[in-house]
Design a protein around this motif. Structure first.
Motif, mmCIF file in Angstrom:
data_model
loop_
_atom_site.group_PDB
_atom_site.id
_atom_site.type_symbol
_atom_site.label_atom_id
_atom_site.label_comp_id
_atom_site.label_asym_id
_atom_site.label_seq_id
_atom_site.Cartn_x
_atom_site.Cartn_y
_atom_site.Cartn_z
ATOM 1 N N ILE A 124 -3.092 -7.504 0.862
ATOM 2 C CA ILE A 124 -2.707 -8.874 0.545
ATOM 3 C C ILE A 124 -1.217 -9.037 0.843
ATOM 4 O O ILE A 124 -0.397 -8.224 0.447
ATOM 5 N N GLY A 125 -0.865 -10.085 1.577
ATOM 6 C CA GLY A 125 0.529 -10.310 1.953
ATOM 7 C C GLY A 125 0.947 -9.586 3.216
ATOM 8 O O GLY A 125 2.126 -9.578 3.562
ATOM 9 N N SER A 126 -0.017 -8.973 3.909
ATOM 10 C CA SER A 126 0.298 -8.271 5.154
ATOM 11 C C SER A 126 0.914 -9.213 6.172
ATOM 12 O O SER A 126 0.543 -10.383 6.279
ATOM 13 N N LYS A 127 1.846 -8.709 6.945
ATOM 14 C CA LYS A 127 2.516 -9.482 7.997
ATOM 15 C C LYS A 127 1.873 -9.248 9.358
ATOM 16 O O LYS A 127 2.433 -9.621 10.386
ATOM 17 N N PHE A 128 0.696 -8.631 9.365
ATOM 18 C CA PHE A 128 -0.002 -8.325 10.609
ATOM 19 C C PHE A 128 -1.029 -9.433 10.888
ATOM 20 O O PHE A 128 -2.094 -9.454 10.268
ATOM 21 N N PRO A 129 -0.752 -10.368 11.795
ATOM 22 C CA PRO A 129 -1.726 -11.435 12.080
ATOM 23 C C PRO A 129 -2.897 -10.913 12.903
ATOM 24 O O PRO A 129 -2.850 -9.821 13.471
ATOM 25 N N ARG A 136 -5.419 -6.307 14.480
ATOM 26 C CA ARG A 136 -4.232 -6.959 13.944
ATOM 27 C C ARG A 136 -3.042 -6.612 14.835
ATOM 28 O O ARG A 136 -3.006 -5.544 15.462
ATOM 29 N N VAL A 137 -2.053 -7.503 14.884
ATOM 30 C CA VAL A 137 -0.892 -7.316 15.750
ATOM 31 C C VAL A 137 0.270 -6.739 14.950
ATOM 32 O O VAL A 137 0.643 -7.262 13.895
ATOM 33 N N VAL A 138 0.855 -5.657 15.466
ATOM 34 C CA VAL A 138 2.001 -5.012 14.814
ATOM 35 C C VAL A 138 3.223 -5.924 14.932
ATOM 36 O O VAL A 138 3.586 -6.344 16.031
ATOM 37 N N PRO A 139 3.857 -6.280 13.808
ATOM 38 C CA PRO A 139 5.018 -7.180 13.853
ATOM 39 C C PRO A 139 6.289 -6.478 14.311
ATOM 40 O O PRO A 139 6.282 -5.276 14.611
ATOM 41 N N PRO A 160 4.490 0.576 18.481
ATOM 42 C CA PRO A 160 5.519 -0.433 18.725
ATOM 43 C C PRO A 160 5.045 -1.845 18.396
ATOM 44 O O PRO A 160 3.836 -2.111 18.333
ATOM 45 N N PRO A 161 5.983 -2.778 18.163
ATOM 46 C CA PRO A 161 5.614 -4.171 17.897
ATOM 47 C C PRO A 161 4.840 -4.761 19.073
ATOM 48 O O PRO A 161 5.077 -4.410 20.226
ATOM 49 N N GLY A 164 -15.008 -7.046 5.305
ATOM 50 C CA GLY A 164 -13.627 -7.174 5.740
ATOM 51 C C GLY A 164 -12.660 -6.703 4.676
ATOM 52 O O GLY A 164 -13.043 -6.056 3.692
ATOM 53 N N LEU A 165 -11.380 -7.073 4.869
ATOM 54 C CA LEU A 165 -10.329 -6.559 3.995
ATOM 55 C C LEU A 165 -9.281 -7.627 3.693
ATOM 56 O O LEU A 165 -9.060 -8.541 4.486
ATOM 57 N N GLY A 166 -8.643 -7.465 2.558
ATOM 58 C CA GLY A 166 -7.474 -8.259 2.228
ATOM 59 C C GLY A 166 -7.709 -9.751 2.215
ATOM 60 O O GLY A 166 -8.770 -10.240 1.816
ATOM 61 N N SER A 167 -6.698 -10.501 2.681
ATOM 62 C CA SER A 167 -6.770 -11.961 2.655
ATOM 63 C C SER A 167 -7.783 -12.507 3.639
ATOM 64 O O SER A 167 -8.132 -13.691 3.581
ATOM 65 N N ARG A 168 -8.282 -11.646 4.557
ATOM 66 C CA ARG A 168 -9.271 -12.108 5.530
ATOM 67 C C ARG A 168 -10.686 -11.640 5.180
ATOM 68 O O ARG A 168 -11.590 -11.687 6.011
#
Length: 509
Positions: free
Chosen positions: A90-95, A380-383, A395-396, A448-452
């Motif tokens: 929850i709150g992950s910055k990985f879109p 998910r995309v690495v920020p 890497p991002p 699934g996981l987290g907010s998704r």
């Protein structure tokens, strides 16, 4: 001569691209130390071909057994074996990654909840509608589910009396589609009536899913391929267009019926005679109360999401649970005994009943662990700043994802017998308490996981919790194929090819 020169030049440039990509990956890439198949270093074609074959969930497990926690499957695409909280918490910055673009219409204004890469919009939309999917809200639809169960059990009884062998996967799809129809539109689609694919809906969904899964690997092509493919009957894009038209038609019919004064919700069950509001009515009411935040597109989008995500996943999960029960006679007998000890031999199990049956819950959970409905990494995309996962720094801009099949078959988490259906493992972990159960729960991700996490997971839970006890207590089932012939096709949803069974009514004279 000119054509020959052009072909030679194109071939030469392609070879140069392959060699250059390989040199870059081997010598200069920040993630060059991440292991994986050689072909995955310079092209997405290796991953595409494996996904197209329909068995990547097995390939993915084998890759991690061979290479460890982090595995490359394409340039910039890394499969991981754990449900890393940095990535999925929850709150992950990985879109969400670009693979999800294949699941939406190419037009920017046409979006749906599942593939939405806009984290802010997704969070706002989810918050706005999650009350419709809460378990307390869905319990009001229990009479709808009961009605579909009655029809389904009557069909099974007919098949039992005639000795007809049926494909249980197909009939579970019919059941799940009709339940979704009831909950969303207060109207069954009619799949259970004759087992027909009404208006080609199942076929359209299957083709749409295959198209979305494959084109998502090359997402930049989606905007060019889709307009062509949707004009070709029988294509995946055409299937998606059909489903969108179907939902819009249902919405328009309801709106017109209300305008004409002809809309009369049908009461269900034995309560006070009032019909519970379906999703469409609740969405329409929300729009009337707040038209700026609940638009006509929201009504369309949520109706479409229910159909795409709500039927096949439940059918797959029911098929898995029944397959493993049929091939585990001891588990079948133990579950039947629990059902009868709870006084359910002569009456229908309510959802409340199902929650008070620990072995039933363990059976459902173990079935979902052994055969989660989805079978590809959740990209998910690495920020900015990159991320350290295990021994590797990614890497991002990289895509990173865990496959539920990889997480569910992790022997370090679920034991050396992780590839065996054994519901008792959940009770054993609970009795032992402490870290083991916590770790098992953390790796358990059928929705699934987290907010998704899947918004409609409670619908599936409700359908399974009520139907499985009815089948087990009323019928003896015989699997009509060797256990080893259980095969699946994985184009995102891991759909069993078939589940042939013959039935015998236990209460038959």
């Amino acid at each position: 001569m000119h054509l020959q020169t052009t072909v030679l030049l194109a071939g030469f440039l392609f070879v140069c691209y392959v060699i250059g990509s390989l040199i870059w990956e081997l010598l200069f890439s920040a993630a060059r130390a991440v292991p994986g198949p050689l072909a995955s270093r310079f092209s997405r074609l290796w991953y595409f071909s494996k996904v197209r074959e329909g068995s990547f969930h097995h390939e993915n497990i084998a890759l991690h057994e061979r290479h460890g926690q982090v595995v490359r499957v394409a340039p910039g695409y890394f499969s991981i074996s754990t449900t890393d909280k940095t990535v999925y918490g929850i709150g992950s910055k990985f879109p969400k990654g670009d693979w999800y673009q294949g699941w939406k219409h190419p037009s920017p204004e046409r979006w749906t909840l599942f593939p939405d890469q806009n984290s802010k919009r997704h969070a706002e939309t989810r918050k706005r509608f999650q009350g419709l999917y809460s378990m307390s809200s869905l319990l009001s639809y229990e009479p709808y589910v009961d009605e579909c169960i009655d029809i389904f059990l009557d069909k099974l009884s007919q098949f039992a009396r005639s000795g007809t062998s049926i494909n249980l996967v197909h009939w579970f799809q019919c059941y799940a589609f009709d339940v979704i129809g009831e909950i969303t539109y207060s109207e069954r689609f009619g799949f259970l009536d004759n087992g027909d694919d009404v208006a080609g809906t199942m076929a359209a969904l299957e083709k749409s899913m295959t198209y979305s899964t494959l084109v998502g690997i090359f997402p930049k092509l989606h905007q060019y391929i889709y307009p062509v493919m949707e004009k070709i009957p029988g294509s995946g894009a055409a299937g998606r267009t059909y489903l969108m038209s179907f939902v819009q038609r249902k919405i328009s019919e309801r709106s017109q019926a209300k305008q004409d004064g002809a809309y009369r919700p049908q009461a269900r069950g034995s309560g006070d005679g009032a019909a519970p509001q379906d999703f469409l009515d609740k969405l329409s009411e929300a729009q009337q109360q707040n038209p700026d935040k609940v638009t006509p597109y929201h009504i369309f989008m949520m109706g479409l999401s229910n159909i795409i995500a709500g039927a096949d996943t439940t059918a797959i999960s029911l098929s898995s649970v029944l397959y493993y029960l049929m091939t585990s006679p001891q588990a079948w007998s133990k579950l039947r005994k629990e059902i009868e000890e709870h006084g359910l031999r002569e009456r229908r199990a309510t959802f409340k009943d199902s929650q008070e049956m620990p072995y039933l819950q363990a059976v459902l959970k173990e079935g979902l662990r052994m055969h989660p409905a989805t079978g590809l990494p959740l990209w998910r995309v690495v920020p900015q700043g990159g991320v350290q996962i295990g021994d590797h720094w990614l890497p991002p801009g990289s895509n990173v994802g865990v496959n539920s099949w990889v997480a569910h078959y992790d022997k370090k988490v679920y034991g050396e017998d992780a590839d065996i259906f054994r519901p008792e493992r959940w009770q054993e972990a609970k009795d032992a308490g402490g870290e083991r159960l916590k770790q098992m729960e953390a790796n358990f991700m059928p929705f699934g996981l987290g907010s998704r996490t899947c918004l409609g997971r409670h619908i599936s839970t409700l359908e399974m919790s009520k139907l499985v006890p009815e089948i087990v207590k009323n019928f003896d089932l015989t699997l009509g194929m060797p256990k080893e012939e259980w095969k699946t096709v994985n184009h995102w949803f891991v759909m069993p090819e078939k589940l042939p069974v013959t039935l015998h009514c236990r209460n038959a004279s």
